[in-house]
Design an enzyme around this catalytic site. Sequence first.
Site, PDB file in Angstrom:
ATOM      1  N   ASP B 159       0.868  -1.181   0.000  1.00 53.74           N
ATOM      2  CA  ASP B 159       0.000   0.000   0.000  1.00 53.74           C
ATOM      3  C   ASP B 159       0.901   1.226   0.000  1.00 53.74           C
ATOM      4  OD1 ASP B 159      -1.792  -2.085   0.440  1.00 53.74           O
ATOM      5  OD2 ASP B 159      -3.024  -0.929   1.848  1.00 53.74           O
ATOM      6  N   LYS B 222      -6.755   3.228  -3.500  1.00 56.07           N
ATOM      7  CA  LYS B 222      -7.195   3.229  -2.100  1.00 56.07           C
ATOM      8  C   LYS B 222      -7.408   4.659  -1.652  1.00 56.07           C
ATOM      9  CE  LYS B 222      -5.232   1.904   2.427  1.00 56.07           C
ATOM     10  NZ  LYS B 222      -4.141   1.153   3.092  1.00 56.07           N
ATOM     11  N   LYS B 258     -10.214   0.291  -2.673  1.00 55.44           N
ATOM     12  CA  LYS B 258     -10.163   0.053  -1.227  1.00 55.44           C
ATOM     13  C   LYS B 258     -10.439   1.335  -0.460  1.00 55.44           C
ATOM     14  CE  LYS B 258      -7.011  -1.312   2.515  1.00 55.44           C
ATOM     15  NZ  LYS B 258      -5.671  -1.837   2.857  1.00 55.44           N
TER      16      LYS B 258
END
Lengths: 481, 322
Positions: B159, B222, B258
């Site tokens: 991430d 995300k 996400k």
Amino acid sequence: MSFEYAPAPESRSVVTIESSYGLFIDGDFVDPASGAYFKTINPATEEVLAEISEANDVDVDRAVTAARRAYERTWSKLSGRERAKYLFRIARLIQERSRELAVLETLDNGKPIREARDVDLPLVAAHFFYYAGWADKLDHAGLGPNPRALGVAAQVIPWNFPLLMLSWKIAPALAAGNTVVLKPAETTSLTALWFADICRQADLPAGVVNIVTGGGETGRALVEHGDVNKIAFTGSTQVGRAIAAAAAGTSKKLTLELGGKAANIIFDDAPIDQAIEGIVSGIFFNQGHVCCAGSRLLVQENVHDEVLAALKQRLTTLRLGDPMDKNTDIGAINSSEQLGRITELANAGDSEGAIRWSPACDLPDRGFWYPPTVFTGVTQAHRIAREEIFGPVLSVLTFRTPAEAVEKANNTPYGLSAGIWTEKGSRILQMAQQLRAGVVWANTFNRFDPTSPFGGYKESGYGREGGRPGLLAYLTTGAER
Amino acid sequence: MQVTPSLAPPDSAALLGVGSSQTDLRRFLHSLPGVDQVGAEARVAALGTRSIKTTAKAYAIDLAIRMVDLTTLEGSDTPGKVAALCAKARRPDPTDNSAPSVAAVCVYNDLVGIARQHLAGSEVRVAAVATAFPSGRASRSVRLLDTSEAVAAGADEIDMVIDRGAFLSGAYSKVFDDVVAVKAACGTAHLKVILETGELQTYDNVRRASWLAMLAGADFIKTSTGKIAPAATLPVTLVMLEAVRDFRAATGRIIGVKPAGGIRTTKDAIKYLVLVNETVGDDWLTPALFRFGASSLLNDLLLQRQKLSTGHYSGPDYVTLD
């Protein structure tokens, strides 16, 4: 496996519907002198909900007489502050009983409970709150000091937003000091009768609000009654014309809110995803039973394919079915008569060469249903581009330049509303100046607010409802009388 | 370990004919349709009224559990806490074998090895935040080293954060090159690109940042680090879902989404699933393409799951702390 929503039906146990209803005259429910009744049904199931009184000339006369008496003896004698108290009380009662009213509206009208609950009822209460606030401030309405009420208002409303149209009519009339006789539409009387009960609950003086139910003949008797000072009508252009003719040469003041064939104009620099939502709420909100519906989609030619593809994709997610299910987006058509009218016009679209498309959807076996329908390849000459369908049927046309968009949008006998979708602010202002429509929405559609006047150009009617102009329709300077 | 990334634009950018120069990227990103804030928020509010009951709710709860990236990103994290989190990730409800495992455990770089060890033999993946998380304010070489160390320690997913300062100043090619380089450093690990939408502020920016990340090779986009308020919101997620939908239509590549941070209740999670269902459809209703970055959400999902199966609500003492 896919994400299927389980049924989520709203409970109907919050309402108890009697087998028959009288007329609400002079503070009481009374049997009709006519002795005649008609049935009101749930259009989603064809189940009979109740028998409704059919008022005749005698009944209408009783109602107008009661309204006149209440006006002379009570309502016109009250101060604005006192009238406001009643209106605020009514507004609060509507909020308290909103669940019950929403369920009843959905049962009688066929609209999804989600819309009755989240759109109709909050707006109904808001209208009463808004005009309650005006009742003691009439000196500031723009007519100079001490404007006066007109007297008895005859009000005839349609079936698409039964209680909301009632609030648009009754709230400003009472705030201005008039008394009213209101006739709800033949197929949707129930919430108006519930409203009568709310008037009693609020201790509104007898005769200030009278509800006479019935069909076209009842409406005619009401608007042609000699002791009526004001007529407010929302409905079809055809009936509106007849009313205008009947009122001509009398001293009755008249406001008409009639049909529409609004253009929803999508430019190539529009916020496309929100424009798609605006197209959907423009024409499929309330099954398209909306006089200001965006029934003509004008798309700039260079984004036509993109917009149509996105629109069709979006329409596959619409959920048609049981209006009482909280997840339903498209409910039932209000009556078999209306379904026939929609079918006839849509078939004319086919035969005139437009291309029909509908998402795959199962229509329930009982009740009145029409699938969301999009016609492409429509021209200005097609009937589906000219006549009001008043159903979930969208006609798609294209344009190349802003001037062509204006020309096509205005090329209709109607002029109730229009929509503009573009990220360019100057274009919004320029278009809005040229569109001959009473309401122009920019980057939104079918938004309503009690502070905002609403009404039409041309055959969409005259007069304004909502806001300060809506109040003026029920007032006069002393000099006029 | 030294990584020498290739700065050539990946396939999808080439496919769309978008170069990686500042001018090309700016021209492309600013040609995307705008987002009307009022309309986007109204759409989300309308979808928020969907009533998800009984069988639909049971389906949604289990799906949501399988989509959770169980996250701990505290300065005070310990190997013991990560071990406990891993145990919970494998078997969220010790009293009920039918409760599914979560998708991944998400930790800082230095705890990847611990997580890897405690998740051995399970399907639960290890995600590591990298690239000078959460601010992204470090040189590219530091950020790449952060990434490659996490991959070397066994992270399945990285991430990363974008350089919001660069994005907001309009230096799109810098952000693009960063993502390309990190993607190269990821090797086979999946790359989630954190946009930190709370700092991007406008939905137009969210849409542009989404496309920029996807063009540069993100596998997932995300919303947030969880360190900035607001973190994930429904309208931001709507805009990102529209971006992955349109990106797929344009390139054929399917990118995951996400939302992370601020999603605490089952009710919230179900609203996100409804949004996915009605914006991009079934294809995205899988942990491979939609995740929740969350910590406390899992316990509420478990409580609601127990309530559905037993008919009564047990209370917070009946789910484990972490």
